[in-house]
Design a protein around this motif. Structure first.
Motif, PDB file in Angstrom:
ATOM      1  N   ARG A   4      24.514 -12.342  -2.243  1.00 31.68           N
ATOM      2  CA  ARG A   4      23.580 -12.920  -1.386  1.00 31.68           C
ATOM      3  C   ARG A   4      23.698 -13.099  -0.014  1.00 31.68           C
ATOM      4  O   ARG A   4      23.116 -12.504   0.938  1.00 31.68           O
ATOM      5  CB  ARG A   4      23.141 -14.431  -1.796  1.00 31.68           C
ATOM      6  CG  ARG A   4      22.086 -14.883  -0.919  1.00 31.68           C
ATOM      7  CD  ARG A   4      21.700 -16.293  -1.224  1.00 31.68           C
ATOM      8  NE  ARG A   4      20.511 -15.944  -2.564  1.00 31.68           N
ATOM      9  CZ  ARG A   4      20.145 -17.016  -3.169  1.00 31.68           C
ATOM     10  NH1 ARG A   4      20.377 -18.291  -2.976  1.00 31.68           N
ATOM     11  NH2 ARG A   4      19.250 -16.825  -4.234  1.00 31.68           N
ATOM     12  N   THR A   5      25.072 -13.033   0.434  1.00 26.20           N
ATOM     13  CA  THR A   5      25.462 -13.249   1.927  1.00 26.20           C
ATOM     14  C   THR A   5      25.411 -11.586   2.355  1.00 26.20           C
ATOM     15  O   THR A   5      24.942 -11.531   3.424  1.00 26.20           O
ATOM     16  CB  THR A   5      27.002 -13.883   1.777  1.00 26.20           C
ATOM     17  OG1 THR A   5      26.799 -15.167   1.317  1.00 26.20           O
ATOM     18  CG2 THR A   5      27.403 -13.813   3.598  1.00 26.20           C
ATOM     19  N   LYS A   6      25.862 -10.764   1.549  1.00 24.24           N
ATOM     20  CA  LYS A   6      25.881  -9.225   1.783  1.00 24.24           C
ATOM     21  C   LYS A   6      24.346  -8.921   2.048  1.00 24.24           C
ATOM     22  O   LYS A   6      24.192  -8.195   3.102  1.00 24.24           O
ATOM     23  CB  LYS A   6      26.741  -8.462   0.796  1.00 24.24           C
ATOM     24  CG  LYS A   6      28.018  -8.773   0.633  1.00 24.24           C
ATOM     25  CD  LYS A   6      28.516  -7.979  -0.509  1.00 24.24           C
ATOM     26  CE  LYS A   6      29.858  -8.346  -0.754  1.00 24.24           C
ATOM     27  NZ  LYS A   6      30.545  -7.580  -2.081  1.00 24.24           N
ATOM     28  N   ILE A   7      23.626  -9.262   1.176  1.00 28.13           N
ATOM     29  CA  ILE A   7      22.155  -8.781   1.435  1.00 28.13           C
ATOM     30  C   ILE A   7      21.854  -9.488   2.574  1.00 28.13           C
ATOM     31  O   ILE A   7      21.100  -8.744   3.535  1.00 28.13           O
ATOM     32  CB  ILE A   7      21.412  -9.206   0.341  1.00 28.13           C
ATOM     33  CG1 ILE A   7      21.872  -8.460  -0.957  1.00 28.13           C
ATOM     34  CG2 ILE A   7      19.818  -9.155   0.373  1.00 28.13           C
ATOM     35  CD1 ILE A   7      21.270  -8.986  -2.277  1.00 28.13           C
ATOM     36  N   VAL A   8      21.920 -10.549   2.816  1.00 30.63           N
ATOM     37  CA  VAL A   8      21.396 -11.562   4.241  1.00 30.63           C
ATOM     38  C   VAL A   8      21.855 -10.552   5.370  1.00 30.63           C
ATOM     39  O   VAL A   8      21.324 -10.136   6.486  1.00 30.63           O
ATOM     40  CB  VAL A   8      21.796 -12.814   4.154  1.00 30.63           C
ATOM     41  CG1 VAL A   8      21.301 -13.343   5.636  1.00 30.63           C
ATOM     42  CG2 VAL A   8      20.923 -13.531   3.212  1.00 30.63           C
ATOM     43  N   ILE A   9      23.277 -10.317   5.474  1.00 28.16           N
ATOM     44  CA  ILE A   9      23.999  -9.634   6.575  1.00 28.16           C
ATOM     45  C   ILE A   9      23.255  -8.222   6.763  1.00 28.16           C
ATOM     46  O   ILE A   9      22.943  -7.748   7.971  1.00 28.16           O
ATOM     47  CB  ILE A   9      25.306  -9.304   6.375  1.00 28.16           C
ATOM     48  CG1 ILE A   9      25.963 -10.869   6.408  1.00 28.16           C
ATOM     49  CG2 ILE A   9      25.766  -8.584   7.390  1.00 28.16           C
ATOM     50  CD1 ILE A   9      27.401 -10.998   6.062  1.00 28.16           C
ATOM     51  N   GLY A  10      23.104  -7.494   5.677  1.00 29.31           N
ATOM     52  CA  GLY A  10      22.289  -6.239   5.685  1.00 29.31           C
ATOM     53  C   GLY A  10      20.882  -6.258   6.223  1.00 29.31           C
ATOM     54  O   GLY A  10      20.452  -5.371   7.171  1.00 29.31           O
ATOM     55  N   GLY A  11      20.383  -7.363   5.826  1.00 27.77           N
ATOM     56  CA  GLY A  11      18.688  -7.462   6.368  1.00 27.77           C
ATOM     57  C   GLY A  11      18.640  -7.782   7.630  1.00 27.77           C
ATOM     58  O   GLY A  11      18.038  -7.266   8.494  1.00 27.77           O
ATOM     59  N   VAL A  12      19.607  -8.448   8.135  1.00 27.26           N
ATOM     60  CA  VAL A  12      19.858  -8.907   9.700  1.00 27.26           C
ATOM     61  C   VAL A  12      20.143  -7.467  10.582  1.00 27.26           C
ATOM     62  O   VAL A  12      19.464  -7.149  11.479  1.00 27.26           O
ATOM     63  CB  VAL A  12      20.866  -9.858   9.893  1.00 27.26           C
ATOM     64  CG1 VAL A  12      20.975 -10.067  11.425  1.00 27.26           C
ATOM     65  CG2 VAL A  12      20.207 -11.328   9.464  1.00 27.26           C
ATOM     66  N   ALA A  13      20.957  -6.773  10.019  1.00 26.81           N
ATOM     67  CA  ALA A  13      21.482  -5.720  10.522  1.00 26.81           C
ATOM     68  C   ALA A  13      20.443  -4.604  10.728  1.00 26.81           C
ATOM     69  O   ALA A  13      20.122  -3.997  11.822  1.00 26.81           O
ATOM     70  CB  ALA A  13      22.595  -4.919   9.953  1.00 26.81           C
TER      71      ALA A  13
END
Length: 60
Positions: A4-13
């Motif tokens: 989930r953290t990886k997805i959130v970071i990718g979305g922000v990027a």
């Protein structure tokens, strides 16, 4: 790092990269809309399983 953290970071990027190209509101729509569409694309059994797993992790 959790998935989930990886997805959130990718979305922000992605949102930050798109912001100069398409504007703030459209990039915000992409960042919020893509995960919402992905959730709605799941069948009801997958949604129940996802909610159940999320609740279990909160209770830890």
């Amino acid at each position: 790092m959790s998935t989930r953290t990886k997805i959130v970071i990718g979305g922000v990027a992605v949102g930050l990269l798109l912001m100069p190209l398409i504007g703030f509101w459209l990039s915000l729509l992409v960042v919020l809309g893509v995960p919402a569409l992905a959730y709605l694309a799941l069948d009801p059994g997958q949604r129940r399983r996802l909610r159940r797993v999320t609740r279990k992790e909160i209770g830890r």
